[in-house]
Design an enzyme around this catalytic site. Structure first.
Site, mmCIF file in Angstrom:
data_model
loop_
_atom_site.group_PDB
_atom_site.id
_atom_site.type_symbol
_atom_site.label_atom_id
_atom_site.label_comp_id
_atom_site.label_asym_id
_atom_site.label_seq_id
_atom_site.Cartn_x
_atom_site.Cartn_y
_atom_site.Cartn_z
ATOM 1 N N ALA A 99 -23.148 -20.855 1.642
ATOM 2 C CA ALA A 99 -23.058 -19.392 1.653
ATOM 3 C C ALA A 99 -24.226 -18.716 0.931
ATOM 4 O O ALA A 99 -24.513 -17.554 1.188
ATOM 5 C CB ALA A 99 -21.746 -18.948 1.002
ATOM 6 N N CYS A 100 -24.861 -19.436 0.004
ATOM 7 C CA CYS A 100 -25.782 -18.728 -0.895
ATOM 8 C C CYS A 100 -27.151 -19.365 -0.998
ATOM 9 O O CYS A 100 -27.258 -20.575 -1.220
ATOM 10 C CB CYS A 100 -25.237 -18.717 -2.317
ATOM 11 S SG CYS A 100 -23.497 -18.566 -2.459
ATOM 12 N N ASN A 285 -27.290 -14.858 -5.689
ATOM 13 C CA ASN A 285 -26.840 -14.706 -4.298
ATOM 14 C C ASN A 285 -26.304 -13.272 -4.098
ATOM 15 O O ASN A 285 -26.202 -12.504 -5.066
ATOM 16 C CB ASN A 285 -25.775 -15.769 -3.996
ATOM 17 C CG ASN A 285 -24.495 -15.503 -4.757
ATOM 18 O OD1 ASN A 285 -24.503 -14.852 -5.799
ATOM 19 N ND2 ASN A 285 -23.392 -15.986 -4.255
ATOM 20 N N CYS A 287 -23.444 -11.745 -3.751
ATOM 21 C CA CYS A 287 -22.329 -11.154 -4.518
ATOM 22 C C CYS A 287 -22.465 -11.376 -6.014
ATOM 23 O O CYS A 287 -21.600 -10.952 -6.795
ATOM 24 C CB CYS A 287 -21.016 -11.708 -3.982
ATOM 25 S SG CYS A 287 -20.806 -11.329 -2.241
ATOM 26 N N GLY A 288 -23.535 -12.030 -6.462
ATOM 27 C CA GLY A 288 -23.892 -12.043 -7.884
ATOM 28 C C GLY A 288 -23.328 -13.181 -8.704
ATOM 29 O O GLY A 288 -23.679 -13.338 -9.867
ATOM 30 N N GLU A 289 -22.443 -14.021 -8.093
ATOM 31 C CA GLU A 289 -21.803 -15.042 -8.915
ATOM 32 C C GLU A 289 -22.652 -16.284 -9.110
ATOM 33 O O GLU A 289 -22.305 -17.153 -9.907
ATOM 34 C CB GLU A 289 -20.443 -15.434 -8.298
ATOM 35 C CG GLU A 289 -20.499 -16.237 -7.003
ATOM 36 C CD GLU A 289 -20.616 -15.363 -5.752
ATOM 37 O OE1 GLU A 289 -20.957 -14.171 -5.911
ATOM 38 O OE2 GLU A 289 -20.380 -15.864 -4.648
ATOM 39 N N THR A 446 -14.363 -14.889 -2.588
ATOM 40 C CA THR A 446 -13.374 -15.428 -1.634
ATOM 41 C C THR A 446 -12.826 -14.363 -0.682
ATOM 42 O O THR A 446 -11.654 -14.395 -0.321
ATOM 43 C CB THR A 446 -12.195 -16.151 -2.351
ATOM 44 O OG1 THR A 446 -11.323 -15.201 -2.955
ATOM 45 C CG2 THR A 446 -12.674 -17.138 -3.396
ATOM 46 N N GLY A 447 -13.713 -13.445 -0.271
ATOM 47 C CA GLY A 447 -13.303 -12.317 0.574
ATOM 48 C C GLY A 447 -12.555 -12.754 1.826
ATOM 49 O O GLY A 447 -11.505 -12.192 2.155
ATOM 50 N N THR A 448 -13.068 -13.731 2.548
ATOM 51 C CA THR A 448 -12.412 -14.170 3.773
ATOM 52 C C THR A 448 -11.503 -15.368 3.537
ATOM 53 O O THR A 448 -10.396 -15.425 4.071
ATOM 54 C CB THR A 448 -13.461 -14.525 4.848
ATOM 55 O OG1 THR A 448 -14.333 -13.423 4.995
ATOM 56 C CG2 THR A 448 -12.798 -14.822 6.172
HETATM 57 N N1 UDP Z 1 -21.647 -13.939 1.935
HETATM 58 C C1 UDP Z 1 -22.488 -13.547 2.955
HETATM 59 N N2 UDP Z 1 -22.063 -12.611 3.870
HETATM 60 C C2 UDP Z 1 -20.832 -12.062 3.821
HETATM 61 C C3 UDP Z 1 -19.957 -12.452 2.779
HETATM 62 C C4 UDP Z 1 -20.393 -13.397 1.864
HETATM 63 O O1 UDP Z 1 -23.604 -14.006 3.041
HETATM 64 O O2 UDP Z 1 -20.501 -11.232 4.698
HETATM 65 C C5 UDP Z 1 -22.103 -14.959 0.956
HETATM 66 C C6 UDP Z 1 -22.621 -14.390 -0.330
HETATM 67 O O3 UDP Z 1 -23.624 -15.225 -0.857
HETATM 68 C C7 UDP Z 1 -21.410 -14.418 -1.233
HETATM 69 C C8 UDP Z 1 -20.808 -15.731 -0.815
HETATM 70 O O4 UDP Z 1 -21.022 -15.777 0.599
HETATM 71 O O5 UDP Z 1 -21.789 -14.369 -2.563
HETATM 72 C C9 UDP Z 1 -19.351 -15.908 -1.099
HETATM 73 O O6 UDP Z 1 -18.611 -14.792 -0.632
HETATM 74 P P1 UDP Z 1 -17.074 -14.936 -0.299
HETATM 75 O O7 UDP Z 1 -16.468 -15.837 -1.323
HETATM 76 O O8 UDP Z 1 -16.486 -13.574 -0.152
HETATM 77 O O9 UDP Z 1 -17.126 -15.680 1.120
HETATM 78 P P2 UDP Z 1 -16.004 -16.349 2.038
HETATM 79 O O10 UDP Z 1 -16.264 -17.827 1.968
HETATM 80 O O11 UDP Z 1 -14.639 -15.957 1.560
HETATM 81 O O12 UDP Z 1 -16.292 -15.830 3.410
#
Ligand code: UDP
Length: 595
Positions: A99-100, A285, A287-289, A446-448
């Site tokens: 993701a990052c 990345n 979202c900053g984490e 963990t938005g999604t």
């Molecule tokens: N991220 C991204 N696009 C998005 C959402 C998330 O590139 O639309 C990346 C970003 O680096 C963020 C990381 O995924 O810091 C983790 O986000 P999240 O935990 O919300 O992702 P999920 O795995 O739940 O989709």
């Protein structure tokens, strides 16, 4: 020996909401857009791809099949989920699972590797594969400074960030999510004031989150009400000075108005850089984490900690086993991942960074009957994160003994006394530990994946007890099942009450017993101080940083926001993100009260 073609038989506990999200965004589709796999097939595709890595370290066919089955049930029983790109891409041609990313931006239009337009190309490749990118624009010369080759003047970091933003619009991320970026500028860059203001107009630079890289020197100047130096990144000469408080106030006003810029406490982050001999952290990345080096990458995954509570008791043993399994899963990803650039591939294998975090923490507290905004709640946060960190590292150590430590281990902050990285006073930064991964823990938003797991997100408090959620353009109703179950069991449930809760966004209604009013207190009603206390408690035992939004009510003042920024700095958080309810039009989550 190939894996069995169909997923193993056994308990799968995905909700209808989870199936909708997966269908809309993650399942493999045919040309007409119809899914050609079921959610179970998707999880089996992921589990088998990730289990494959074990074979490289000598596992037998039977052992690989067995670990694939364990991974499968880990995900389908919602005990753990990897970040979205793993779900989307594992076992598919793209194969990019992280993701990052952070990419360097050098002060050159092109130098064949990491000049402005070289990195623009790399960014497009990463977005195409579903990853998010962070950049520091701090190496770019300031607007108006001379460009020798053309005797023209430079247009500065903000204008190039606009270029990256426009390109992001053009490349929709993997066709599934919009590209997300983080732009960072150091507070001592001459263009810092322009940077702070660059998102005042909310229709501009919409594909970027922005944060200012705040140094200790700057914070000392804020405290002393002194001026501080601006430094040209190319000549390294002092080009001017600003009054620190004026700059600080401007950032805080921006955060109050729109939530941006955030702040990234860059010296605090670098203190815990596990591999300082390879470079400094300049950016995070989106979202900053996750602070990252240039060409660094992190694959994230989150344990659903609420899952381990039943009848008011935490099953720490079960959680311990799953933390180990999840750490193993994330380490395997590094080997089966198809990285978009050779530089990223090389670094990922030298330092083997992973980011294991939590989700479902608010659910856990609810099931234990502990209010989020209480000393007991904060202590539980500290304890859960410590447990995750200690147990994750035990597994990383076990993997190191079996598969080898990460190649840069000896010089890292985890290395032996004679060789390890030390702080400015010559002290060890972390105790010696043989590890497979330079970084083990990170708390992601963990938005999604929290929707897929049907749990509260990250370490955040409950957003609401009943609300409508805008997920990929679909409004989905969401009610807290724990709340409904308690209300029914205690005899004060009514549909009318749930409607009222959805409308007002609050559980402060006469028929809700006082105890449950405090246990189900939601993000907007929790004081900002408690948001930061919880973030700081988690930070104590987290290798990287924490994704956390500190919520303010619409009526909060600029001074309220300032107090929180200063509290976060004092409590050694690595960053702060605030959000004042109603300050932006397009909220992802909404309760009736703000819309
Ligand atoms: N991220 C991204 N696009 C998005 C959402 C998330 O590139 O639309 C990346 C970003 O680096 C963020 C990381 O995924 O810091 C983790 O986000 P999240 O935990 O919300 O992702 P999920 O795995 O739940 O989709």
């Amino acid at each position: 020996m190939p894996f069995s073609a169909t997923p193993p038989e056994g308990l799968v506990t995905l909700s209808a909401n989870a199936r909708t999200v997966l269908e809309k965004r993650y399942l493999v589709k045919d040309k007409s857009g119809k899914p050609v796999e079921k959610p179970e097939d998707m999880f089996w595709r992921v589990a088998t791809t990730v289990a494959e890595a074990d074979r490289r370290y000598g596992a037998s066919d039977g052992a690989v099949q067995a670990i694939a089955e364990e991974f499968y049930f880990l995900m389908t029983q919602r005990r753990f989920e990897p970040n979205s790109p793993t779900l989307m891409n594992a076992g598919r041609p793209l194969g990019q699972l992280s993701a990052c990313f952070v990419l360097p931006v050098d002060d050159a239009l092109s130098n064949g590797q990491s000049g402005i337009y070289d990195t623009l190309r790399s960014m497009a490749l990463i977005h195409q594969s579903g990853g998010g990118t962070g950049f520091s624009f701090s190496r770019l010369r300031s607007r108006g400074s001379m460009v020798r080759s053309t005797t023209g003047v430079a247009s500065g970091p903000v204008s190039f960030m606009q270029l990256y933003d426009a390109s992001t619009d053009a490349v929709k991320q993997g066709g599934t999510r919009r590209g997300a970026n983080m732009g960072i500028l150091r507070v001592d860059h001459p263009d810092v004031m322009e940077f702070i203001a660059c998102k005042e107009d909310l229709t501009k630079i919409t594909n970027f989150n922005i944060s200012v890289g705040i140094t200790t020197k700057f914070m000392d100047a804020v405290k002393a009400d002194a001026n501080y130096d601006l430094v040209d990144p190319v000549s390294k000469k002092v080009t001017g000075e600003l009054r620190a408080r004026e700059v600080w106030d401007k950032m805080i006003l921006g955060a109050w108005r729109t939530g941006e810029p955030g702040v990234f406490f860059i010296d605090e982050a670098n203190r815990y850089n596990p591999v300082p001999h390879l470079g400094d952290y300049e950016a995070t990345n989106p979202c900053g984490e996750q602070p990252l080096l240039a060409y660094d990458v992190c694959n994230l995954g989150s344990v659903n900690v609420g899952h381990y509570v039943s009848n008011g008791v935490v099953d720490w043993e079960a959680m311990r086993r799953d933390i180990a399994l999840s750490t193993h899963f994330l380490d395997n990803i590094i080997d089966v991942n198809k990285y978009p650039l050779p530089e990223i591939d090389a670094l990922s294998k030298r330092i083997r960074r992973i980011g294991l975090g939590v989700m479902g923490f608010a659910d856990m507290l609810v099931r234990l009957g502990i209010p989020y905004d209480s000393a007991e709640g904060v202590e539980m946060g500290r304890k859960v994160m410590e447990f995750l960190d200690v147990e994750g590292k035990k597994e990383s150590e076990r993997l190191a003994r079996e598969r080898g430590a990460f190649p840069e281990w000896a010089q890292s902050i985890w290395g032996p006394d004679e060789t390890c990285a030390r702080d400015a006073n010559g002290q060890r930064i972390r105790p010696m530990q043989l590890l497979r991964n330079c970084n083990v823990t990170t708390v992601a938003p963990t938005g999604t994946i929290s929707i897929i797991a049907g749990c509260s997100s990250g370490l955040e408090p409950l957003f609401a007890v009943a609300f409508m959620r805008n997920q990929a353009g679909v409004m989905m109703p969401d009610v807290n099942e724990d709340f409904v179950a308690i209300a029914k069991a205690e005899g004060w449930y009514s549909d009318e009450l749930m409607e009222r809760i959805a409308k007002t966004g609050s559980v402060q209604h006469a028929e809700v017993p006082a105890k449950w009013q405090s246990v189900f207190n939601t993000a907007n009603n929790i004081s900002p101080e408690y948001h930061i206390r919880m973030q700081a408690a988690y930070q104590l035992h987290c290798d990287s940083a924490i994704s956390k939004t500190t919520n303010f009510g619409f009526a909060a003042t600029v001074d309220d926001v300032r107090a929180i920024y200063e509290m976060a700095y004092e409590m050694k958080c690595k960053g702060v993100t605030v959000y004042r309810d109603g300050s932006r039009d397009n909220q992802v989550l909404s309760t009736g009260a703000t819309q």
